[in-house]
Scaffold this motif. Sequence first.
Motif, PDB file in Angstrom:
ATOM      1  N   THR A 190      45.887  42.805  36.596  1.00 30.17           N
ATOM      2  CA  THR A 190      45.518  42.133  37.868  1.00 30.17           C
ATOM      3  C   THR A 190      44.555  41.056  37.649  1.00 30.17           C
ATOM      4  O   THR A 190      44.083  40.869  36.772  1.00 30.17           O
ATOM      5  N   VAL A 191      44.933  39.727  38.503  1.00 20.25           N
ATOM      6  CA  VAL A 191      44.036  38.640  38.311  1.00 20.25           C
ATOM      7  C   VAL A 191      42.806  38.631  38.670  1.00 20.25           C
ATOM      8  O   VAL A 191      41.896  38.072  38.335  1.00 20.25           O
ATOM      9  N   CYS A 192      42.346  39.917  39.603  1.00 22.14           N
ATOM     10  CA  CYS A 192      41.237  40.158  40.053  1.00 22.14           C
ATOM     11  C   CYS A 192      40.196  40.449  38.707  1.00 22.14           C
ATOM     12  O   CYS A 192      39.164  40.191  38.567  1.00 22.14           O
ATOM     13  N   GLN A 193      40.839  41.214  37.694  1.00 24.28           N
ATOM     14  CA  GLN A 193      40.198  41.570  36.473  1.00 24.28           C
ATOM     15  C   GLN A 193      40.052  40.530  35.454  1.00 24.28           C
ATOM     16  O   GLN A 193      39.234  39.962  34.685  1.00 24.28           O
ATOM     17  N   ASN A 226      38.059  37.415  36.094  1.00 19.44           N
ATOM     18  CA  ASN A 226      36.575  37.954  36.619  1.00 19.44           C
ATOM     19  C   ASN A 226      36.340  37.477  37.971  1.00 19.44           C
ATOM     20  O   ASN A 226      35.263  36.793  38.388  1.00 19.44           O
ATOM     21  N   CYS A 227      37.078  37.874  39.028  1.00 22.29           N
ATOM     22  CA  CYS A 227      36.833  37.221  40.250  1.00 22.29           C
ATOM     23  C   CYS A 227      35.737  38.031  40.940  1.00 22.29           C
ATOM     24  O   CYS A 227      35.519  39.212  40.951  1.00 22.29           O
ATOM     25  N   PRO A 228      34.612  37.207  41.743  1.00 20.92           N
ATOM     26  CA  PRO A 228      33.652  37.827  41.994  1.00 20.92           C
ATOM     27  C   PRO A 228      33.782  38.554  43.329  1.00 20.92           C
ATOM     28  O   PRO A 228      32.915  39.258  43.825  1.00 20.92           O
ATOM     29  N   ASN A 229      35.073  38.622  44.181  1.00 23.98           N
ATOM     30  CA  ASN A 229      35.419  39.379  45.107  1.00 23.98           C
ATOM     31  C   ASN A 229      35.974  40.856  44.707  1.00 23.98           C
ATOM     32  O   ASN A 229      36.369  41.414  45.593  1.00 23.98           O
ATOM     33  N   ILE A 230      36.146  41.151  43.433  1.00 25.47           N
ATOM     34  CA  ILE A 230      36.589  42.344  43.128  1.00 25.47           C
ATOM     35  C   ILE A 230      36.244  43.563  43.818  1.00 25.47           C
ATOM     36  O   ILE A 230      37.222  44.442  44.244  1.00 25.47           O
ATOM     37  N   THR A 231      35.029  43.842  43.909  1.00 31.14           N
ATOM     38  CA  THR A 231      34.586  45.139  44.643  1.00 31.14           C
ATOM     39  C   THR A 231      35.126  45.098  46.098  1.00 31.14           C
ATOM     40  O   THR A 231      35.569  46.238  46.587  1.00 31.14           O
ATOM     41  N   GLU A 232      34.754  44.167  46.949  1.00 31.94           N
ATOM     42  CA  GLU A 232      35.210  43.950  48.170  1.00 31.94           C
ATOM     43  C   GLU A 232      36.777  44.218  48.521  1.00 31.94           C
ATOM     44  O   GLU A 232      37.125  44.882  49.359  1.00 31.94           O
ATOM     45  N   CYS A 233      37.568  43.420  47.743  1.00 35.46           N
ATOM     46  CA  CYS A 233      38.908  43.463  47.852  1.00 35.46           C
ATOM     47  C   CYS A 233      39.414  44.805  47.385  1.00 35.46           C
ATOM     48  O   CYS A 233      40.319  45.395  48.272  1.00 35.46           O
ATOM     49  N   TRP A 234      39.025  45.375  46.284  1.00 31.81           N
ATOM     50  CA  TRP A 234      39.489  46.663  45.746  1.00 31.81           C
ATOM     51  C   TRP A 234      39.233  47.925  46.961  1.00 31.81           C
ATOM     52  O   TRP A 234      39.795  48.814  46.829  1.00 31.81           O
ATOM     53  N   ARG A 242      41.700  48.223  49.031  1.00 33.71           N
ATOM     54  CA  ARG A 242      42.979  48.482  48.390  1.00 33.71           C
ATOM     55  C   ARG A 242      43.559  47.158  48.170  1.00 33.71           C
ATOM     56  O   ARG A 242      45.060  47.164  48.025  1.00 33.71           O
ATOM     57  N   HIS A 243      42.995  45.898  48.059  1.00 34.88           N
ATOM     58  CA  HIS A 243      43.628  44.894  47.962  1.00 34.88           C
ATOM     59  C   HIS A 243      43.436  44.211  46.419  1.00 34.88           C
ATOM     60  O   HIS A 243      42.598  43.620  46.199  1.00 34.88           O
ATOM     61  N   ALA A 244      44.737  44.398  45.751  1.00 37.28           N
ATOM     62  CA  ALA A 244      44.512  43.941  44.282  1.00 37.28           C
ATOM     63  C   ALA A 244      45.507  42.835  44.293  1.00 37.28           C
ATOM     64  O   ALA A 244      46.689  43.054  44.865  1.00 37.28           O
ATOM     65  N   THR A 245      45.698  41.819  43.385  1.00 41.96           N
ATOM     66  CA  THR A 245      46.665  40.894  43.187  1.00 41.96           C
ATOM     67  C   THR A 245      47.102  41.237  42.011  1.00 41.96           C
ATOM     68  O   THR A 245      46.412  40.889  40.787  1.00 41.96           O
ATOM     69  N   PHE A 246      48.347  41.442  41.891  1.00 45.65           N
ATOM     70  CA  PHE A 246      49.030  41.958  40.617  1.00 45.65           C
ATOM     71  C   PHE A 246      49.557  40.530  39.594  1.00 45.65           C
ATOM     72  O   PHE A 246      49.855  39.573  40.313  1.00 45.65           O
ATOM     73  N   THR A 291      36.051  31.853  48.992  1.00 49.60           N
ATOM     74  CA  THR A 291      37.441  31.799  49.044  1.00 49.60           C
ATOM     75  C   THR A 291      38.255  31.765  47.776  1.00 49.60           C
ATOM     76  O   THR A 291      37.935  30.841  47.167  1.00 49.60           O
ATOM     77  N   ARG A 292      39.234  32.677  47.734  1.00 50.57           N
ATOM     78  CA  ARG A 292      40.213  32.596  46.396  1.00 50.57           C
ATOM     79  C   ARG A 292      41.595  32.715  47.073  1.00 50.57           C
ATOM     80  O   ARG A 292      41.694  33.114  48.344  1.00 50.57           O
ATOM     81  N   SER A 293      42.638  32.134  46.463  1.00 51.80           N
ATOM     82  CA  SER A 293      44.019  32.188  47.222  1.00 51.80           C
ATOM     83  C   SER A 293      44.457  33.320  47.715  1.00 51.80           C
ATOM     84  O   SER A 293      45.187  33.492  48.727  1.00 51.80           O
ATOM     85  N   SER A 294      43.960  34.293  47.038  1.00 57.83           N
ATOM     86  CA  SER A 294      44.382  35.838  47.464  1.00 57.83           C
ATOM     87  C   SER A 294      43.332  36.496  48.180  1.00 57.83           C
ATOM     88  O   SER A 294      43.542  37.780  48.733  1.00 57.83           O
ATOM     89  N   TYR A 295      42.182  36.002  48.504  1.00 58.37           N
ATOM     90  CA  TYR A 295      41.149  36.522  49.205  1.00 58.37           C
ATOM     91  C   TYR A 295      41.649  36.742  50.850  1.00 58.37           C
ATOM     92  O   TYR A 295      42.014  35.931  51.540  1.00 58.37           O
ATOM     93  N   HIS A 296      41.489  37.994  51.115  1.00 58.06           N
ATOM     94  CA  HIS A 296      41.944  38.241  52.801  1.00 58.06           C
ATOM     95  C   HIS A 296      43.285  37.897  53.110  1.00 58.06           C
ATOM     96  O   HIS A 296      43.569  37.432  54.123  1.00 58.06           O
TER      97      HIS A 296
HETATM   98  S1  SF4 Z   1      40.048  37.403  45.886  1.00 59.06           S
HETATM   99 FE1  SF4 Z   1      41.989  37.776  45.112  1.00 59.06          FE
HETATM  100  S2  SF4 Z   1      41.857  37.851  42.703  1.00 59.06           S
HETATM  101 FE2  SF4 Z   1      39.819  38.061  43.846  1.00 59.06          FE
HETATM  102  S3  SF4 Z   1      39.479  40.334  43.989  1.00 59.06           S
HETATM  103 FE3  SF4 Z   1      40.381  39.638  45.801  1.00 59.06          FE
HETATM  104  S4  SF4 Z   1      42.406  40.059  45.450  1.00 59.06           S
HETATM  105 FE4  SF4 Z   1      41.703  40.065  43.442  1.00 59.06          FE
END
Ligand code: SF4
Length: 312
Positions: free
Chosen positions: A47-50, A53-61, A64-68, A285-290
């Motif tokens: 995942t790009v989240c890992q 090293n995305c700062p939003n990982i705990t919130e997104c996961w 259940r929102h992970a970016t493959f 904001t990241r391109s896959s955030y929310h």
């Molecule tokens: S913002 Fe995107 S890359 Fe970051 S944790 Fe959320 S889904 Fe993953």
Amino acid sequence: MIIRHPEKVNKSINPIKKKPSWIRSKLTNTQDYFLTKSIVNQYKLKTVCQEANCPNITECWSKRHATFLIMGDTCTRACAFCDIKTGKPKKLDSLEPLKISSAVKKLNLKHAVITSVDRDDLDDGGANHFYKVIIETKKNNPETTIEVLTPDFLRKGESYKKIIEAKPDVFNHNIETVPGLYRQVRPGSRYFSSLELLKNTKKIDKNIFTKSGLMLGLGENKNEVLQVMDDLRSAKVDFLTIGQYLQPSAKHHPLDRYYNPEEFEELGNIAKSKGFLLVSSSPLTRSSYHADEDFAKLQKNRINQVNAQSIS
Ligand code: SF4
């Protein structure tokens, strides 16, 4: 020891600036966070989240929102802002389309986001693999909408058209920064090629939402940012994301400055006034955030726009 960024070994050291109070990720390690993690591990997915090293990982996961991240964890480019490993990638995994589609099903995703490393080593830049992943994911999850965040397919001819053929709901390609910083920040990419990719995608299929993202804090000035907005509107991009650049290590591109939340709001309002269907602008904001909630907003805004046009 394997060096993550061998290309940066001889780069100068740029000390990392202390983060301001508004750059704080939300810590929400819920049951869904661990479920997401176990499904990602079960299928051995990246995942790009890992990787980034995305700062939003705990919130997104936790939603259940992970970016493959497909086609491996090793990128053939060496962008100065990015923390993804650079090197010689491995062979494509022919089972990856099935693994992604199964993970999407297990996570019960309404909206799936799929991105990849750059694969300049492949004749088609990986476009056919993207196609297979989209088609397989749709087959197994007919109700799920698909968003792709693609490389630029520079010097890969028209191979990107294969992705459009698979009819993703959103086609995202990040412009990342202003043209004047491309040589330092995205040395392997070309600003106008990235714009062309977005423009051509919309030309080929006007129903696909096009999306692009910009990072701030790399050393750009306001006029340059406004020009990028105009360029993206000329390419008929629907959705713009604007977020803060966070320097991954002392060997990465030096952070020029942190923008404050009010500056993000101001730039977001300017972007909206330029006619984007949707703008997301905030420090985190990241391109896959929310992305799932934003997709629903995009659909609603398009309907409102069509209705308004039919009245006028
Ligand atoms: S913002 Fe995107 S890359 Fe970051 S944790 Fe959320 S889904 Fe993953």
